[in-house]
Design a protein around this motif. Structure first.
Motif, PDB file in Angstrom:
ATOM      1  N   UNK A 134      50.854  51.380  30.083  1.00 25.47           N
ATOM      2  CA  UNK A 134      50.116  52.068  29.027  1.00 25.47           C
ATOM      3  C   UNK A 134      49.093  53.051  29.600  1.00 25.47           C
ATOM      4  N   UNK A 135      48.371  52.635  30.632  1.00 26.23           N
ATOM      5  CA  UNK A 135      47.338  53.500  31.193  1.00 26.23           C
ATOM      6  C   UNK A 135      47.926  54.780  31.751  1.00 26.23           C
ATOM      7  N   UNK A 136      49.103  54.670  32.378  1.00 30.06           N
ATOM      8  CA  UNK A 136      49.749  55.869  32.917  1.00 30.06           C
ATOM      9  C   UNK A 136      50.103  56.838  31.803  1.00 30.06           C
ATOM     10  N   UNK A 137      50.659  56.306  30.716  1.00 31.78           N
ATOM     11  CA  UNK A 137      51.023  57.139  29.582  1.00 31.78           C
ATOM     12  C   UNK A 137      49.776  57.748  28.932  1.00 31.78           C
ATOM     13  N   UNK A 138      48.741  56.920  28.753  1.00 34.89           N
ATOM     14  CA  UNK A 138      47.504  57.410  28.137  1.00 34.89           C
ATOM     15  C   UNK A 138      46.862  58.492  28.993  1.00 34.89           C
ATOM     16  N   UNK A 139      46.857  58.308  30.303  1.00 30.46           N
ATOM     17  CA  UNK A 139      46.246  59.312  31.190  1.00 30.46           C
ATOM     18  C   UNK A 139      46.973  60.649  31.118  1.00 30.46           C
ATOM     19  N   UNK A 140      48.304  60.592  30.952  1.00 32.24           N
ATOM     20  CA  UNK A 140      49.049  61.849  30.861  1.00 32.24           C
ATOM     21  C   UNK A 140      48.669  62.630  29.606  1.00 32.24           C
ATOM     22  N   UNK A 141      48.431  61.908  28.497  1.00 33.75           N
ATOM     23  CA  UNK A 141      48.006  62.571  27.269  1.00 33.75           C
ATOM     24  C   UNK A 141      46.561  63.033  27.373  1.00 33.75           C
ATOM     25  N   UNK A 142      45.712  62.225  28.003  1.00 36.95           N
ATOM     26  CA  UNK A 142      44.314  62.622  28.175  1.00 36.95           C
ATOM     27  C   UNK A 142      44.187  63.859  29.053  1.00 36.95           C
ATOM     28  N   UNK A 143      45.109  64.018  29.987  1.00 40.81           N
ATOM     29  CA  UNK A 143      45.086  65.211  30.834  1.00 40.81           C
ATOM     30  C   UNK A 143      45.350  66.461  30.001  1.00 40.81           C
ATOM     31  N   UNK A 144      46.234  66.329  29.008  1.00 43.47           N
ATOM     32  CA  UNK A 144      46.487  67.463  28.110  1.00 43.47           C
ATOM     33  C   UNK A 144      45.245  67.763  27.277  1.00 43.47           C
ATOM     34  N   UNK A 145      44.595  66.686  26.809  1.00 41.64           N
ATOM     35  CA  UNK A 145      43.412  66.866  25.972  1.00 41.64           C
ATOM     36  C   UNK A 145      42.280  67.554  26.727  1.00 41.64           C
ATOM     37  N   UNK A 146      42.230  67.343  28.019  1.00 46.08           N
ATOM     38  CA  UNK A 146      41.159  67.951  28.818  1.00 46.08           C
ATOM     39  C   UNK A 146      41.518  69.327  29.357  1.00 46.08           C
TER      40      UNK A 146
END
Length: 327
Positions: A134-146
């Protein structure tokens, strides 16, 4: 496209045809999801969905901020939402099938263990979005958000993240509701509450009628008797008298009655006008004693309906202004 620099993509317009083709492919995937042709029932179908999911995740990870690519990524997010919905549908189907095949309470621990392994530890749509990653997937989306992308893409990424993270909680809630209805006692309560709901619905027009006083009084009496029986299902045993049920059964009864919707018609009855007679120096007296007695039965039911049940309390609390008007 992933190997090209962002500036080169925007300045020279290379790979435009590839982006258009990607949009067409994603649109086709969305159509297949919407018409039910893309499913995860068989192992072969799950493998197809896994490949599609991994490709969509690769699309979201592209380090390109060109608007054409962002539009394609937005469509990819929408398609991933559909795929996550397919995943929860598969989990719920397996849940219901397991409970249907294992109605004995003693077998539930083994059933739950098998379901957890099949639904959460085994990848359904992709290994990259299982609980352990989950953390890997969440980090990939957070990278887009940033990153420096449009607000519409950021909003889609947030929706996708919430959709993915909330599905486990939704499944647990549905599992709890399902365990209620595998108990014979809960089935009995469900049938009684459904019948009571239907009778109260039939009595409601006569209760609110002001034309025939006798018919209205009889309807109030019948409705009050039904509410007394429903209240008894929510009564907690005190250890002294034989009446009442243990806490875990009371909670299940309250949940079943809530799901049937009995409380909604009780609240509608309480919205009827309570005619009063002014008496100097004394409290107001009800001009319709039968309706006043029915209101008492309604409040007795609601008091037991919300007892030690936070979810029921939330449903009833919003009607406090109505209750205050009756004081």
């Amino acid at each position: 496209v992933a190997h090209e620099a962002d500036a080169e993509f925007e300045n020279h317009g290379r790979h435009v045809e590839e982006v258009k083709l990607a949009e067409q492919v994603i649109s086709t995937l969305q159509l297949l999801c919407n018409v039910g042709m893309l499913t995860v029932v068989t192992s072969h179908q799950r493998e197809q969905v896994r490949r599609a999911t991994d490709l969509l995740l690769d699309l979201l990870a592209l380090p390109i901020t060109a608007r054409a690519v962002q539009r394609t990524q937005i469509q990819g997010c929408i398609c991933l939402e559909r795929i996550f919905d397919m995943r929860i549908d598969f989990r719920l189907t397996r849940l219901f099938e397991s409970y249907d095949a294992n109605t004995e309470e003693e077998s539930w621990p083994q059933v739950i263990t098998a379901l957890v392994k099949e639904c959460f530890e085994t990848p359904i749509v992709s290994e990259r979005v299982v609980a352990t990653n989950f953390l890997t997937f969440a980090n990939s989306l957070l990278k887009i958000l940033s990153s420096d992308v449009g607000l519409d893409l950021k909003c889609r990424c947030m929706r996708l993240l919430f959709r993915h993270s909330s599905q486990r909680a939704n499944l647990v809630r549905e599992a709890k509701r399902m365990t209620v209805l595998v108990l014979p006692e809960a089935v009995r309560v469900f049938e009684f509450a459904s019948e009571a709901m239907e009778k109260l619905g039939d009595l409601a027009p006569m209760i609110s009628s002001s034309g025939e006083k006798e018919a209205s009084e009889n309807a109030c009496q019948d409705a009050g008797d039904i509410l007394v029986k429903l209240s008894a299902l929510c009564k907690l045993a005190d250890g002294v008298h034989d009446e009442g049920y243990p806490q875990h059964l009371v909670t299940k009864h309250q949940d079943v009655i809530r799901d049937v919707g009995v409380h909604s018609i009780v609240l509608r009855i309480l919205q009827l006008p309570m005619r009063r007679t002014k008496v100097p120096g004394e409290l107001d007296q009800a001009a319709d004693p039968a309706r006043r007695q029915l209101f008492e039965r309604c409040y007795q039911f609601l008091g037991l309906f919300v007892l030690r049940n936070p979810r029921n309390q939330e449903l009833v609390f919003r009607h406090v202004p109505l209750f205050v008007s009756h004081v």
